[in-house]
Design a protein around this motif. Structure first.
Motif, PDB file in Angstrom:
ATOM      1  N   UNK A   1      50.699  -1.947  12.064  1.00  0.00           N
ATOM      2  CA  UNK A   1      51.883  -1.797  11.230  1.00  0.00           C
ATOM      3  C   UNK A   1      52.933  -0.882  11.845  1.00  0.00           C
ATOM      4  N   UNK A   2      52.484   0.166  12.576  1.00  0.00           N
ATOM      5  CA  UNK A   2      53.443   1.189  13.031  1.00  0.00           C
ATOM      6  C   UNK A   2      54.458   0.607  14.008  1.00  0.00           C
ATOM      7  N   UNK A   3      54.033  -0.107  15.066  1.00  0.00           N
ATOM      8  CA  UNK A   3      55.052  -0.679  15.962  1.00  0.00           C
ATOM      9  C   UNK A   3      55.963  -1.673  15.248  1.00  0.00           C
ATOM     10  N   UNK A   4      55.397  -2.413  14.300  1.00  0.00           N
ATOM     11  CA  UNK A   4      56.211  -3.392  13.574  1.00  0.00           C
ATOM     12  C   UNK A   4      57.242  -2.675  12.688  1.00  0.00           C
ATOM     13  N   UNK A   5      56.824  -1.595  12.035  1.00  0.00           N
ATOM     14  CA  UNK A   5      57.771  -0.817  11.237  1.00  0.00           C
ATOM     15  C   UNK A   5      58.887  -0.245  12.090  1.00  0.00           C
ATOM     16  N   UNK A   6      58.559   0.208  13.293  1.00  0.00           N
ATOM     17  CA  UNK A   6      59.589   0.731  14.195  1.00  0.00           C
ATOM     18  C   UNK A   6      60.577  -0.361  14.589  1.00  0.00           C
ATOM     19  N   UNK A   7      60.050  -1.592  14.785  1.00  0.00           N
ATOM     20  CA  UNK A   7      60.936  -2.706  15.127  1.00  0.00           C
ATOM     21  C   UNK A   7      61.877  -3.019  13.967  1.00  0.00           C
ATOM     22  N   UNK A   8      61.376  -2.958  12.740  1.00  0.00           N
ATOM     23  CA  UNK A   8      62.235  -3.197  11.574  1.00  0.00           C
ATOM     24  C   UNK A   8      63.384  -2.195  11.529  1.00  0.00           C
ATOM     25  N   UNK A   9      63.061  -0.926  11.747  1.00  0.00           N
ATOM     26  CA  UNK A   9      64.099   0.109  11.730  1.00  0.00           C
ATOM     27  C   UNK A   9      65.081  -0.096  12.880  1.00  0.00           C
ATOM     28  N   UNK A  10      64.588  -0.524  14.012  1.00  0.00           N
ATOM     29  CA  UNK A  10      65.421  -0.706  15.199  1.00  0.00           C
ATOM     30  C   UNK A  10      66.496  -1.779  14.968  1.00  0.00           C
ATOM     31  N   UNK A  11      66.153  -2.823  14.230  1.00  0.00           N
ATOM     32  CA  UNK A  11      67.065  -3.940  14.021  1.00  0.00           C
ATOM     33  C   UNK A  11      67.683  -3.941  12.626  1.00  0.00           C
TER      34      UNK A  11
END
Length: 496
Positions: free
Chosen positions: A238-248
């Protein structure tokens, strides 16, 4: 037809509002995303179908509204208008405007204009998406087709089986790009676009109501939760995916009908990713849909006229439409008549088993015959102002048509006050009232009202087009009969 359509739109709007309110209060925060999607789609279907079920006959199972007697008065007004036209054609000229019908036409025109605007906007969006698909390079994958857009500022989004990416997404790492594609592929695999197209179609029909856009927003949010949950279950976590959400998160979708990878609700999506799975006890909340649906149905059915009831123009000819092949009448039955014997009703109907079935002839014998020998006259000339009869024609296997008539006799009525309104002095009004066949305390009689209407139209002093005879019921529950005050609206002819 217009009135029925507007009533349906009002009933469906009410049902959709009830389902939307129930979702917002009880279900929107539950992380049971597949269940939420099923509820939202089911609520849309139920909202548009429940009013139809009420109009197809279920409303007849419920008690009618307290204002039901007013329907009989509407029938009476129509009969009087018809007789006045027949009696004073030479003097009356063309009838005055029907303001109620004009208002319905204006409402229908306004509704059609709004629906066309909404349909045009949806067509523009679909056309723009089609041009994007055809005008840019595409790469076919196993579950979708990637469309490569040249503008770097556009977000990743999907529509149907197409996933739209821009040069910005080429700069992502291989793991990030894989997560982004996996997210959009969930939308494709679960056919989320079909949900949005359904909402868009309903948005054309209910363009005037904000509840359909609410359903669309909630479905989009649930779609994102479903896609997020599917990607978060992957080994990457979940953590890398959450970071990707914030990034975009700063990017916004260009069209209303697409699923954007990230938008302004990104932090709520991240919060949902951290929620524990829904427990079976929490899912019991979805049983709340049963009383909600029951309430919406009862409220809509109670407010909807039963289709077999008399309408403002007498018995419904559609209820009695003859089948092709000129069928013959089979059995004729009556139910609900107490004051008048069945034999007398059959005599007034003047139809026999074996006669050719003609729905117009049946309507005439029930509602208004110029000779005054129809069934309605039989009752209304003897005090039964609130009389109603509901006809049902049933085609039998042998080709005949059985006719069943349900009679609602209602309470009897006596005349109360008879008074004149208009530009006449008191002495002229008193002299005119003495010439009329209407007397306070007499039994109500439609024939006497028709005679009065004919007399006033032929008398020569008044404008026949502006003569009004307005029965005003006075209910007396503790008395054996009700009263009916009669208002005569008269306008003297203008002098040349």
């Amino acid at each position: 037809m217009l009135a029925n359509s507007l009533l349906y739109l009002a009933g469906a709007s009410f049902c959709l509002t009830v389902f939307a309110l129930a979702y917002r209060l009880a279900l929107a925060r539950l992380p049971a995303f597949a269940w939420n999607r099923a509820y939202l789609l089911g609520a849309l279907a139920a909202g548009v179908l429940l009013p139809l079920a009420a109009r197809l006959g279920l409303a007849a199972l419920l008690p009618r509204a307290p204002g039901a007697p007013a329907e009989a008065l509407v029938v009476l007004h129509w009969s009087l208008g018809a007789s006045a036209t027949a009696a004073a054609t030479a003097q009356a000229g063309a009838p005055g405007p029907d303001w109620a019908a004009l208002a319905l036409v204006v409402l229908a025109a306004g509704y059609g204009w709004g629906a066309l605007r909404r349909l045009r906007a949806a067509a523009r969006n679909l056309g723009a998406l089609r041009r994007l698909i055809r005008g840019h390079p595409r790469t076919a994958l196993a579950d979708c087709t990637v469309v490569h857009l040249p503008a770097p500022g556009l977000p990743a989004f999907s529509f149907g089986r197409y996933v739209f990416l821009s040069p910005l997404h080429d700069a992502l790492s291989a793991a990030e790009r894989d997560q982004l594609l996996r997210h959009e592929q969930v939308h494709v695999q679960q056919r989320h676009t079909l949900d949005l197209l359904l909402v868009e179609a309903l948005g054309v029909v209910f363009w005037f109501h904000g509840v359909v856009p609410y359903f669309g927003r909630q479905l989009k949010t649930v779609h994102e939760y479903l896609a997020d949950a599917a990607v978060a279950r992957a080994p990457a976590g979940r953590i890398p995916y959450g970071e990707l959400l914030i990034k975009l998160a700063a990017q916004q979708p260009p069209f209303a009908l697409v699923h954007a990878f990230a938008h302004k609700q990104v932090f709520l999506r991240i919060r949902m990713l951290t929620q524990p799975p829904t427990t079976p006890m929490q899912k019991l909340r979805f049983l709340f849909v049963l009383p909600v649906a029951a309430f919406a149905w009862v409220a809509t059915a109670w407010a909807t006229p039963a289709p077999s009831a008399p309408t403002s123009r007498g018995p419904s000819a559609r209820t009695l439409v003859a089948a092709p092949g000129a069928p013959r009448i089979g059995r004729i039955s009556w139910r609900g008549n107490a004051a008048v014997p069945t034999a007398r009703l059959n005599e007034a109907l003047d139809l026999r088993a074996g006669d050719a079935y003609d729905s117009l002839a049946v309507e005439k014998r029930l509602a208004y015959d110029p000779a005054g020998t129809d069934v309605s006259s039989l009752y209304m000339n003897h005090g039964y102002l609130f009389f109603q009869v509901a006809p049902v024609a049933t085609r039998q296997a042998d080709g005949t048509v059985d006719l069943a008539f349900t009679v609602a006799e209602g309470r009897r009525a006596q005349l109360g006050r008879v008074f004149i309104t208009g530009n006449l002095d008191a002495s002229a009004k008193a002299a005119l009232l003495k010439q009329l066949p209407l007397r306070g305390g007499d039994e109500f009689s439609r024939a006497k009202l028709i005679e009065t209407n004919r007399f006033l139209a032929q008398e020569g002093q008044f404008d026949p087009q502006k003569i009004g005879i307005n029965p005003q019921p006075v209910m007396r529950p503790t008395e054996a009969t009700d009263l009916v005050d009669i208002e005569l609206v008269l306008t003297p002819k203008s002098r040349p």
